[in-house]
Design an enzyme around this catalytic site. Structure first.
Site, mmCIF file in Angstrom:
data_model
loop_
_atom_site.group_PDB
_atom_site.id
_atom_site.type_symbol
_atom_site.label_atom_id
_atom_site.label_comp_id
_atom_site.label_asym_id
_atom_site.label_seq_id
_atom_site.Cartn_x
_atom_site.Cartn_y
_atom_site.Cartn_z
ATOM 1 N N HIS A 193 -39.700 45.891 -60.702
ATOM 2 C CA HIS A 193 -39.983 44.686 -59.920
ATOM 3 C C HIS A 193 -40.843 43.705 -60.698
ATOM 4 O O HIS A 193 -40.634 42.475 -60.616
ATOM 5 C CB HIS A 193 -40.676 45.069 -58.615
ATOM 6 N N CYS A 253 -44.445 37.384 -55.359
ATOM 7 C CA CYS A 253 -43.407 37.440 -54.308
ATOM 8 C C CYS A 253 -44.012 37.308 -52.921
ATOM 9 O O CYS A 253 -43.270 37.183 -51.951
ATOM 10 C CB CYS A 253 -42.623 38.746 -54.391
ATOM 11 N N ASP A 309 -16.338 8.210 -12.055
ATOM 12 C CA ASP A 309 -15.546 9.308 -12.599
ATOM 13 C C ASP A 309 -14.274 8.746 -13.215
ATOM 14 O O ASP A 309 -13.622 7.878 -12.628
ATOM 15 C CB ASP A 309 -15.212 10.307 -11.486
ATOM 16 N N ASP A 363 -53.116 61.194 -40.855
ATOM 17 C CA ASP A 363 -51.717 61.538 -41.097
ATOM 18 C C ASP A 363 -51.199 62.302 -39.893
ATOM 19 O O ASP A 363 -51.963 62.913 -39.142
ATOM 20 C CB ASP A 363 -51.575 62.383 -42.363
ATOM 21 N N ASP A 421 0.850 -1.197 0.000
ATOM 22 C CA ASP A 421 0.000 0.000 0.000
ATOM 23 C C ASP A 421 0.882 1.242 0.000
ATOM 24 O O ASP A 421 1.525 1.559 1.003
ATOM 25 C CB ASP A 421 -0.912 -0.007 1.230
ATOM 26 N N ASP A 427 -52.793 65.262 -45.594
ATOM 27 C CA ASP A 427 -51.370 65.588 -45.528
ATOM 28 C C ASP A 427 -51.172 67.098 -45.587
ATOM 29 O O ASP A 427 -50.366 67.651 -44.840
ATOM 30 C CB ASP A 427 -50.630 64.902 -46.665
ATOM 31 N N ASP A 455 -15.755 13.595 -18.181
ATOM 32 C CA ASP A 455 -15.180 12.432 -17.509
ATOM 33 C C ASP A 455 -16.146 11.812 -16.500
ATOM 34 O O ASP A 455 -15.742 11.024 -15.664
ATOM 35 C CB ASP A 455 -13.875 12.812 -16.795
#
EC number: 3.4.23.47
Length: 1465
Positions: A1181, A1212, A720, A1052, A537, A1158, A795
């Protein structure tokens, strides 16, 4: 320093510096200890001037002496230094602190005997720390000194009503009147909770006093009345009356002491509230030192503050009763009423010997019983060993020593040349080895035998008739771990009868025996002719055996053994024979269950403990192509660090983790050392940053945190794995690059160089290789035990099964044996066999689990970092504790704040924290998942828009959680509910692999209505809808089409950016209008005000037209919760409406009511902006279907308008506007894939970094067509890396040939796996959508593919740099060329430093970093500043040094010398 400097005179200061802190120690007292003592005196209300004289020190010691036995370490240190100062004033010669304490205590005892006895308390002499003093026969009240009050306040603030507060109050309030005590309480009045508790105790005690002391009736005039309860509390009495009651001649009433006792009762209650640990709960842990247990016991005992007799009983009974079994056995042996000193001394050597006893008993059991069948033993042959086989010639019948054939060159173990058998890499590492004598020792191969037993052997033993067939099997004089006791004794006697031979084999030197530690090494020894079996030991200092007699020449000795102390007889110079060697050593005899040879004999025998190196195969590792290993010089280190590193390296070299580097190794990496947390030991660190840069890349380590919601199992065990990195070998060909140098002190000798043989810490490949190796080790075991759950994280390994206790323990034993066999250690001290199991922050039982004790931090000053940690702890607790909230706490750290910035708590955050504390005080338990039981999820909505949920099976809770992610100021409850469901679905899929049944607080109709029109999430799991009482509903009814016959409001708002003044208003189609003037507003707020105005003045059904995309976005989302007052008003008005149609019209050009309103709100506020480019943008577009950013960039229109144009396009508007973003990869990385459309095959290649695509239709999906497309792609663009799926066309020889010829690295993924080729898969989807938009503009599919490719490359803007993919790709190529050019130009300026002068200053400054050298000047960088210095005022030198460490004082010296050289130049 004032009084601090006058405590000791010069001569006495010299005497102080000669006194040692501890007997025999090196450290001595210094002046700083006196300064510290002066500061500590303030805590006890003692004047620092008392230290200036012998009498003053004596007064201090009288105050401190009663507190020392139960005081803190600081109090004991203060007492010690006052004792030393007392001895110096008394001119007593002392050597150390212990002598000073004895002398001081002797003087205190003498003074106590001289004091006359008194029957009643009298006022102390003048100058004491008491507020009532006697002057000229009269008692005079002196107010408490500020020092005393300050000491009290400090005590309360620092100890937070800990156990120390009560004795501190007793000491500071000695002799005080109720008036003085109330003054002390008022100083800490901000602690309202504690003060309220004390007030309640005072009221109760005062009522009891009045009940027990009724008023006698009217008193004669001039006679002092008896005190009532309120008089004692100081509320209805004066200071003069209190003094008269305390010191009158007849029937004095100590109102001060009575009131002190009441306050002490209140303080004790506060202490119990703030420190809930009960004295009965203080128990010693199985491995806890007795002294630590005593410290905790007395700390809790001080909080009790009961009667001294009760405290004495607790000390004599509870202290012993609650000790662990090992200490309890020793304490009971001390007899009745042992002193604390006796108990501490008796238990000093016990640190959990029960564990040691179990280990030794297990060793004895294993030595005498057969070993269990190891894992995969079926693959090993049973039966006895075969005949002897010669290692030299391979023939049977004789040994290598007897062989007459020529000696075979190379290793006898593996047959390879270049090494001998003792250094064979295939040989198992020995643990316990005798040091070699003479020449290098020959070590035999060593492996556990088929039965799991381990053996011991020497080279000459085969000649004695032992059987060594099988190659790796080694015979032994005794079997250490298997077989019965009779065979052990028989083998031992046979060995003794055989003549002893010299362990010498030819010219190979002494061959030492080896002892494997797969089992405990039990051998036979002969002590003075008496045969015994002993356990070797290395963890024990001494050696002890039982059952032998060695005569009467012994010394009695008591040693700490199993279950307590053992009486032994110590014999010196005893002859011992073991493993063929004779030594003389000290040995003890006594009652021990197993005989032990400790280090005193093992060191004499020359035995050492060697570390195992795993037998797993090393993983091949290489450097990146064209790279070389690091060659960085070692920077200077301090002497202390060099000595620490030397000790560490020598230890690692002995354990086989390092080896000395050869002189031909040119590589080097700097090393240094830092102190560990305990500040006593050093840790070696290697700066592997340069090596990590040149090492090949590894699989990304993904230590996914495993949850504890595993399926419920009958048994659980946690083991462990210790030092996993140092148990796995490093590739021998790569070891050379890990070389480092250990320098010598003062360069007295060349530095010693080492290389790593195992995985080094800090290297980039260690985690990946360790993960891979552990998986390979555990995979066969998992397959062989498929019913056992094995969870590995780092671990820690958790094993769970439904097997019986015996079967489960056998599996665990086999797994440990397997790990040990592969070289991984499994420390017994971290082995958890019985619940609760500490694992990953949890406490696990077979039927339930809990979180480990969560302690929220208590801080005086909170920083951003502290708040972040607090939120992390609360989020961790939220998985089990329902109701945890962090919303208001998180608000404390919103915005850009530094980690150290101080944070001020709000009332809402404090309330939230206190609520969380109350929740955490409750006991919560979780359950495990049961298969074939329905999984359910219940969602609840709390206040403040926070959501909580629990996942359960019946009434068994598996997991709880919370959700409070509100990204928008205005949000909708159904949208948040969808996010909650999404989160729960993902968690359930990851953890249990199934979707739960949802219980949601919403009606199905409400959900379906919202989901159809306003979906906002990417993925929602399928579920069975089980609605609980609805808490969520859509607040109002928005219709999609205008309401016929209803009034239309045009709203507005406008704002002047300079004055912040604005207007909000509306105009209706029926001629109504209204304008509201606003102050300190914004355009967005004005628009919202106009909308609210229209809602307020309109009918229950109304049409409202707005020109603000901001308002339209808020209303379309149907918010139900908001933090904005104006939006809250809009929500309130919308709820009242029966139906509302809200439309949006961009700008105000010729749009009737919108243009009028406006003009109405813009007068004096803003100019009308006409967006003339809207129509060209819409036409662009419709032709190319470009995205929002392309329209903004080309036409200069606002982003809101561009976004509306895209959203208005029916082609789209399938799934809204995409969120653009690019993955920034290497310049040469492309992904390629094939997709199908209209029966045609389209091959698509995407440049990952830019999003640029190449696409065309190919006739067949073959390797030839793919190779031609790849060659065409490589002729146009730089390509170095191609990633595809593993389809047949991409893995064909044609494609591989083109890739080889062009120099392309090709990698493969999994088809349709987004993580493998996600960029090209997404681009296929976008390409098909674009083709669908353009399909009506072309006839053939080949044409429309090329048109769509053009639009996606040149008409789609966004991502990195807000560029189109084509612009981005060209920009990246150009940037790369510029970088390479400038790097080539600047390369020659590296490693140069510049010293310079500025102005008329003749002092040379620097060094600075050279950035550029021109004809007349140089550009240098000094810190963060860039300077231009004329050439005539600059000196350029080359810097030859490497990186420098933190403690390289030589650097400053070198810099100073360089400056002097530059100045002299």
């Amino acid at each position: 320093m004032g009084a601090r400097g006058s405590v000791l005179s010069g001569k006495k200061t010299d005497e102080l510096e000669k006194v040692r802190l501890r007997p025999g120690g090196k450290k001595k007292y210094m002046l700083k200890h006196v300064v510290w003592a002066v500061n500590e005196l303030d805590r006890f209300g003692l004047a620092e001037s008392l230290l200036e004289s012998k009498e003053g020190c004596q007064k201090i010691l009288k105050v401190l002496a009663p507190l020392v036995p139960t005081g803190s370490e600081n109090l004991k240190s203060l007492f010690n230094i006052v004792c030393v100062i007392f001895c110096l004033h008394a001119e007593e010669k002392v050597k150390d602190t212990e002598e000073a304490k004895k002398i001081a205590q002797r003087h205190l005892a003498a003074d106590t005997e001289k004091m006359p006895a008194t029957n009643k308390p009298t006022a102390p002499p003048s100058g004491g720390n008491y507020p009532v003093q006697q002057l000229a026969g009269n008692y005079v009240h002196l107010p408490l000194s500020p020092r005393t009050l300050n000491a009290w306040v400090k005590l309360v603030e620092e100890k937070k009503f800990g156990a120390e507060v009560v004795p501190g109050f007793q000491a500071l309030s000695e002799g005080c009147t109720p008036y003085d005590i109330n003054q002390m309480l008022n100083c800490v009045g901000e602690h309202q909770a504690a003060m309220q508790i004390i007030r309640e105790i005072i009221n109760e005690e005062a009522a009891d006093w009045d009940q027990q002391h009724p008023s006698p009736g009217p008193m004669p005039a001039g006679q002092l009345r008896d005190p009532r309860g309120s008089d004692i509390a100081g509320t209805t009495s004066t200071v003069e009356e209190q003094i008269q009651w305390m010191y009158r001649a007849q029937n004095p009433v100590p109102v001060g002491n009575i009131y002190r006792r009441w306050i002490q009762l209140g303080l004790q209650k506060c202490v119990r509230m703030y420190n809930p640990t009960n004295i009965l709960d203080i128990k010693q842990g199985p491995k806890e030192p007795f002294q630590s247990y005593v410290d905790r016991f007395y700390k809790s005992l001080r909080a009790e503050q009961t009667d001294p007799a009760v405290k004495n009983w607790m000390t004599q009974t509870l202290l012993i009763q609650n000790a662990n079994p090992d200490c309890k056995l020793v304490l009971k042996g001390l007899g009745m009423n042992p002193t604390l000193e006796e108990m501490l001394t008796a238990c000093q050597g016990i640190g959990g010997p029960g564990q040691k006893a179990r280990l030794m008993a297990e060793a004895l059991k294993e030595a005498l019983t057969p070993a269990p069948i190891p894992f995969a033993a079926v693959q090993q042959k049973a039966g006895k060993r075969g005949t002897v086989t010669c290692w030299n010639c391979g023939k049977q019948g004789h040994t290598a020593r007897q062989c007459r054939a020529p000696r075979r060159q190379g290793c006898w173990k593996c047959g390879k040349t270049g090494h001998i058998m003792s250094k064979c890499p295939e040989r198992q590492a020995g643990f316990l080895r005798v040091r070699t004598l003479g020449k290098e020792a020959s070590q035999l191969p060593h492996d556990p035998s088929a039965s799991g037993s381990d053996t011991i052997c020497t080279p000459d033993e085969p000649s004695r008739g032992h059987d060594t067939s099988g190659g790796d099997t080694i015979c032994a004089p005794c079997r250490s771990s298997s077989g019965d006791a009779e065979k052990l004794h028989a083998d031992g006697e046979t060995t003794e009868r055989e003549p002893r031979e010299t362990l010498q084999g030819g010219d190979r030197g002494f061959a030492a025996p080896q002892f494997s530690l797969w089992r405990r090494p039990v051998v036979k020894a002969c002590i003075e002719g008496q045969s015994v079996e002993v356990l070797l030991d290395t963890g024990v200092d001494d050696s002890i055996v039982a059952g032998i007699e060695l005569g009467s020449n012994y010394t009695p000795k008591i040693v700490g053994g199993i279950g307590g102390f053992i009486n032994t007889k110590e014999y010196k110079d005893v002859e011992i024979e073991v493993v063929g060697k004779r030594v003389r050593a000290t040995i003890m005899t006594g009652d021990t269950p197993i005989n032990i040879f400790g280090r005193n004999i093992l060191n004499t025998l020359g035995m050492t403990l060697n570390f195992p190196v795993a037998k797993v195969e090393p993983v091949k590792v290489e450097l990146k192509p064209g790279k070389d290993g690091p060659k960085i010089r070692q920077w200077p280190l301090s002497r202390e660090k060099i000595l620490a590193l030397k000790e560490i390296c020598e230890k690692m070299e002995k354990e086989g983790q390092l080896e000395e580097a050869p002189p031909t190794n040119p590589y080097n990496t700097p090393t240094f050392a830092i102190k560990k947390k305990d500040k006593n030991k050093w840790r070696m660190l290697i700066d592997f940053r340069e090596l990590n840069k040149v090492t090949q890349d590894f699989t990304e380590v993904n230590w996914v945190f495993p949850t504890r919601q595993v399926a419920e199992k009958r048994r659980i065990t946690v083991i462990d794995v210790g030092d996993a990195y140092f148990s796995i070998p490093l590739d021998p060909n790569f070891r050379q690059y890990t070389a480092f140098t250990l320098p010598s002190v003062n360069n007295a000798e060349p530095g010693k160089r080492y290389i790593y043989k195992v995985l080094p810490q800090g290297w980039k490949g260690s985690q990946s290789i360790c993960q891979y190796s552990m998986r390979k080790v555990l995979d066969p075991f998992r397959k062989a035990n498929s019913d056992v759950i094995i969870i590995q994280y780092m671990d820690d390994i958790l094993i769970a099964s439904d097997r019986s206790d015996l079967e489960h323990d056998r599996v665990v034993s086999q797994l440990k044996e397997l790990l040990n066999d592969m070289g991984f250690s499994t420390p017994e001290e971290k082995f958890q066999k019985d619940p609760p199991f500490k694992w990953m922050g949890y406490e696990l039982w077979p039927k339930k689990w809990k979180l480990q004790k969560i302690q929220l931090p208590e801080k005086e000053v909170w920083t951003v970092n502290a708040i972040q940690k607090l939120v992390g702890v609360l989020n961790w607790a939220a998985q089990l504790f329902p109701g945890i909230k962090t919303r208001h706490i998180c608000k404390l750290i919103r915005g850009k704040m530094t980690l150290t910035e101080e944070v001020q708590w709000t009332e809402l955050a404090e309330a939230e924290l206190q609520e969380n504390k109350i929740i955490l005080e409750q006991e919560q338990e979780g359950s495990y998942y049961k298969e074939r039981v329905p999984l359910e999820a219940t969602v609840q909505k709390n206040l403040a828009n926070q959501w909580t949920y629990k996942i359960h099976q019946g009434n068994k809770v598996l997991k709880v959680g919370k959700y409070a992610k509100v990204k928008n100021t205005h949000t909708n409850g159904v949208r948040l509910l969808a996010h909650v469901v999404q989160k729960i679905g993902k968690e359930a899929l990851v953890i249990w692999g199934e979707i739960p049944v949802f219980h949601l607080p919403v009606e199905r109709e409400t959900w379906d209505q919202w989901w159809t029109d306003y979906w906002q999430v990417t993925w929602i799991p399928e579920w069975d809808f089980v609605s609980t009482p609805p808490l969520i509903r859509l607040a109002y009814n928005l219709v999609k089409d205008p309401l016929e016959g209803r009034e239309t409001y045009y709203t507005d708002g406008s704002c002047n950016r300079t004055s912040k003044e604005g207007k909000a208003g509306y105009v209706t189609d029926r001629g109504k209008d209204k304008v509201k003037v606003l102050e300190q507003t914004t355009n967005q707020q004005a628009e919202l005000e106009a909308f609210a105005l229209a809602l307020t003045d309109s009918e229950p059904q109304v049409n409202i037209i707005v020109d603000s995309q901001y308002v339209m976005g808020i209303i379309a989302a149907q918010p139900t919760e908001t933090e904005s007052p104006i939006v809250a008003k809009i929500i309130e008005e919308m709820i009242k409406k029966e139906a509302v149609y809200v439309g949006w019209v961009p700008a105000h050009k010729g749009l009737g009511g919108n243009q009028e309103v406006d003009h109405l709100v813009s007068q004096g506020i803003r100019q009308v902006l006409f967006l003339e480019k809207i129509e060209p943008a819409q036409e662009e577009h419709e032709k190319y279907h470009g995205n929002v950013k392309e329209l903004v960039h080309k036409f200069g229109i606002p982003q809101l308008v561009a976004k509306q144009i895209v959203n208005s396009c029916d082609k789209c508007q399938q799934k809204g506007e995409a969120i653009h973003g690019q993955v920034n990869a290497d310049l040469g990385t492309w992904q390629m894939d094939c997709t199908h459309l209209e029966g045609k095959i389209i091959i698509v290649a995407v440049h990952v970094a830019s999003g640029f695509i190449e696409a065309e239709v190919i006739p067949q999906e073959t390797g030839r067509q793919t190779a031609l497309f790849l060659l065409k792609l490589a002729s146009r663009w730089p390509i170095t890396h191609l990633h595809t799926d593993n389809g047949a066309n991409f893995t064909s020889p044609s494609v591989k040939m083109v890739a080889w010829w062009v120099g392309i690295e090709q990698t493969f993924g999994v088809p349709y796996n987004p993580q493998s080729q996600g960029v090209v898969e997404a681009m296929n989807h976008h390409l098909k959508n674009q083709i669908d938009r353009l399909r009506d503009q072309a006839v053939s599919i080949e044409t429309v593919v090329l048109m769509a490719t053009h639009c996606m490359n040149f008409k789609r803007r966004g991502g990195i740099g807000d560029m189109t993919p084509a612009e981005r790709l060209v920009n990246m190529i150009t940037t790369e060329q510029e970088i390479q050019f400038f790097q080539a130009k600047n390369l020659k300026f590296q490693n140069f430093q510049v010293y310079y002068r500025e102005g008329r200053d003749q002092l040379w400054k620097g060094p600075g970093e050279l950035l550029w050298k021109g004809e007349g000047a140089v550009i240098i960088k000094v810190g963060t500043e860039i300077k231009v210095v004329p050439r005539r005022k600059a000196k350029i030198i080359r810097h030859y040094g490497g990186g420098k460490g933190l403690d390289c004082s030589a650097d400053m010296e070198d810099t100073r010398q360089a400056r002097e050289m530059a100045q002299s130049d």
